[in-house]
Write a protein that holds these residues in place. Sequence first.
Motif, short mmCIF file in Angstrom:
data_model
loop_
_atom_site.label_atom_id
_atom_site.label_comp_id
_atom_site.label_asym_id
_atom_site.label_seq_id
_atom_site.Cartn_x
_atom_site.Cartn_y
_atom_site.Cartn_z
N GLN A 23 -19.20 17.78 -21.13
CA GLN A 23 -20.25 16.80 -21.41
C GLN A 23 -19.83 15.83 -22.51
N GLN A 26 -17.42 13.28 -21.09
CA GLN A 26 -18.15 12.29 -20.29
C GLN A 26 -18.89 11.30 -21.18
N GLU A 27 -19.51 11.81 -22.22
CA GLU A 27 -20.23 10.94 -23.16
C GLU A 27 -19.26 9.98 -23.85
N GLN A 28 -18.08 10.48 -24.22
CA GLN A 28 -17.10 9.62 -24.87
C GLN A 28 -16.67 8.50 -23.93
N GLU A 29 -16.49 8.81 -22.66
CA GLU A 29 -16.13 7.78 -21.67
C GLU A 29 -17.20 6.71 -21.57
N ARG A 30 -18.44 7.08 -21.82
CA ARG A 30 -19.55 6.13 -21.76
C ARG A 30 -19.78 5.42 -23.10
N GLY A 31 -18.92 5.68 -24.08
CA GLY A 31 -19.01 4.93 -25.33
C GLY A 31 -19.56 5.67 -26.53
N ARG A 79 -26.94 4.27 -31.98
CA ARG A 79 -25.81 4.57 -31.12
C ARG A 79 -25.74 6.07 -30.81
N ARG A 80 -25.11 6.44 -29.72
CA ARG A 80 -24.91 7.84 -29.36
C ARG A 80 -23.81 8.40 -30.26
#
Length: 126
Positions: A23, A26-31, A79-80
């Motif tokens: 997870q 995946q989150e890192q790929e989304r920024g 930001r996330r």
Amino acid sequence: MTKTAKDMVTEAKSRVENLDPTQVAQEQERGAVIVDLRDGPEIKENGKIPGSVHIPRGMLEFRADTTSPYHDASLNPDRRIILHCASGGRSALGAMTLQEMGYTHVAHLDGGFKSWVEQDQPIEQG
């Protein structure tokens, strides 16, 4: 009634979003910003998640406070943000603290860097 460190970590994990290594990747790929809370020698010895930002746990509140002269621009309350440490205790506590500071999109890597390595996720030398 006093609390142990273990009690505090358990409470924090019940109040924050706990993510597994897949997870987080995946989150890192989304920024998402991945923040490494470990101390410098830990990173030097064991490596780090590629692209992660190093903010030692002892400086987190100061780096996260947008009014602080120590503020780190990579930390934005809108930001996330995903925190991690070696095994998940410091990052759970840190995530709870960021929530208390108004960060609404914060989570932590449950199991920490150890779980990241065990899941064969990429690392780079610190």
